[in-house]
Write a protein that holds these residues in place. Sequence first.
Motif, PDB file in Angstrom:
ATOM      1  N   PRO A  43     -16.968   9.330 -12.752  1.00  0.00           N
ATOM      2  CA  PRO A  43     -17.422   9.202 -14.140  1.00  0.00           C
ATOM      3  C   PRO A  43     -18.808   8.563 -14.187  1.00  0.00           C
ATOM      4  N   GLY A  44     -19.556   8.892 -15.225  1.00  0.00           N
ATOM      5  CA  GLY A  44     -20.918   8.394 -15.329  1.00  0.00           C
ATOM      6  C   GLY A  44     -21.021   6.887 -15.410  1.00  0.00           C
ATOM      7  N   TRP A  45     -19.978   6.219 -15.907  1.00  0.00           N
ATOM      8  CA  TRP A  45     -20.060   4.772 -16.086  1.00  0.00           C
ATOM      9  C   TRP A  45     -19.867   3.993 -14.785  1.00  0.00           C
ATOM     10  N   VAL A  46     -19.389   4.642 -13.717  1.00  0.00           N
ATOM     11  CA  VAL A  46     -19.131   3.936 -12.456  1.00  0.00           C
ATOM     12  C   VAL A  46     -20.466   3.557 -11.814  1.00  0.00           C
ATOM     13  N   GLY A  47     -20.592   2.261 -11.475  1.00  0.00           N
ATOM     14  CA  GLY A  47     -21.859   1.785 -10.929  1.00  0.00           C
ATOM     15  C   GLY A  47     -21.700   0.664  -9.932  1.00  0.00           C
ATOM     16  N   ALA A  48     -22.769  -0.078  -9.721  1.00  0.00           N
ATOM     17  CA  ALA A  48     -22.846  -1.056  -8.630  1.00  0.00           C
ATOM     18  C   ALA A  48     -21.869  -2.220  -8.774  1.00  0.00           C
ATOM     19  N   THR A  49     -21.376  -2.456  -9.962  1.00  0.00           N
ATOM     20  CA  THR A  49     -20.442  -3.579 -10.149  1.00  0.00           C
ATOM     21  C   THR A  49     -18.985  -3.167  -9.975  1.00  0.00           C
ATOM     22  N   ASP A  50     -18.735  -1.931  -9.577  1.00  0.00           N
ATOM     23  CA  ASP A  50     -17.364  -1.423  -9.476  1.00  0.00           C
ATOM     24  C   ASP A  50     -16.923  -1.276  -8.024  1.00  0.00           C
ATOM     25  N   LEU A  51     -15.617  -1.349  -7.812  1.00  0.00           N
ATOM     26  CA  LEU A  51     -15.007  -1.134  -6.501  1.00  0.00           C
ATOM     27  C   LEU A  51     -14.405   0.262  -6.471  1.00  0.00           C
ATOM     28  N   VAL A  52     -14.802   1.064  -5.501  1.00  0.00           N
ATOM     29  CA  VAL A  52     -14.252   2.397  -5.318  1.00  0.00           C
ATOM     30  C   VAL A  52     -13.393   2.384  -4.051  1.00  0.00           C
TER      31      VAL A  52
END
Length: 367
Positions: free
Chosen positions: A92-101
Amino acid sequence: MTWEPERLDDQRHLSEADPGGMLPAVAASAAHIRTGYRNAVEARVDRLAGSRPRAIVVAGMGGAGIAGDILAAVVGNGSPLPIVTVRSYLLPGWVGATDLVIAVSGSGATEETLALATQAVRRGCTLLGVGAPDSPLEAVAVQASAMYVPVPVTGQSRANLWLLSVPPIVAAAALRLVQADADLFERVAKSLEDIAHRCRPSSESFINPGKSLAMDLAETVPMIWGSSPVAAVAAHRLASQLNANAKYPAIHGELPEAGHHQVAALDGPLAERDIFADTAGRTLRLVVLRDVEEHPQVTRRREASLRLAGERDVPVTELAAEGVHPLERMASLIGLGDFASTYLALGYDIDPTPVSAITEVKARISQ
């Protein structure tokens, strides 16, 4: 392919019709719990302690993808951050550097999961990989200096559910999102050992809960409902296992949502039974997976739906989750369902391991 229930108590048939060893693989679930936990600890997943991502995104497909659903259900509605499972090629477009994948793949080569892991690295996300050692997914993690939990997956990913699902839970425990320690995983393992003993091939159908559930499902179209998020994950898993192991159609849902659309099928053509027909047709069967953490209104809706099914002579199967912790309760339902789906395949004389249709689709799109 005809259903012959006597096959379930024919030890020679159960062995010869299962050359891929799906029954032994299901029986190994307890060992998979212990191995998944040990490998996560050895991979130092606890390095996540002290951090707090904005969100957790679990990337996976099929038997690996359900690891995200398991994680979300175990953490529960009290989670201070969203836990989302992505089953596609694009984050998703909102996933970024502050997220854990958390990228999960039994083979470590699932193209959709590799695409998501690569995007996560490019966006600067924290990446945790879970999958086969020396795989393309591990290569992505190593190149990005990310954490990776190698797990000894053999055969189909769906037969290695707990190897793939335990490391994300250990990660969530490190983030203090859920209480999950060695004692919990050992309790779950012992519960699955007990299920494996009761569902062993040498146990006859009238006392074997796995064979009994398979006999309930045979020659019906199962509509499987979970009465809580925990039970709903087990319902999804059972439907998926019926599809893959027994090559059998099934639908799943969660109450109360299922009571707003799926319940209408109780008035449909598959709910009708002709007692004068020469041969029995395939009819609807309502399968309800119950959990102790039901919302009071869900309990009322479940009870009303069961009465409705009874009034229409639609056969019903109810299964209750066992245990205290959400992971224990979920495992009790999944363990039984995994055995039932395998026995259903063997009762139809179907090899539960191959998934030729899936393989053929992959081959066609690769051309």
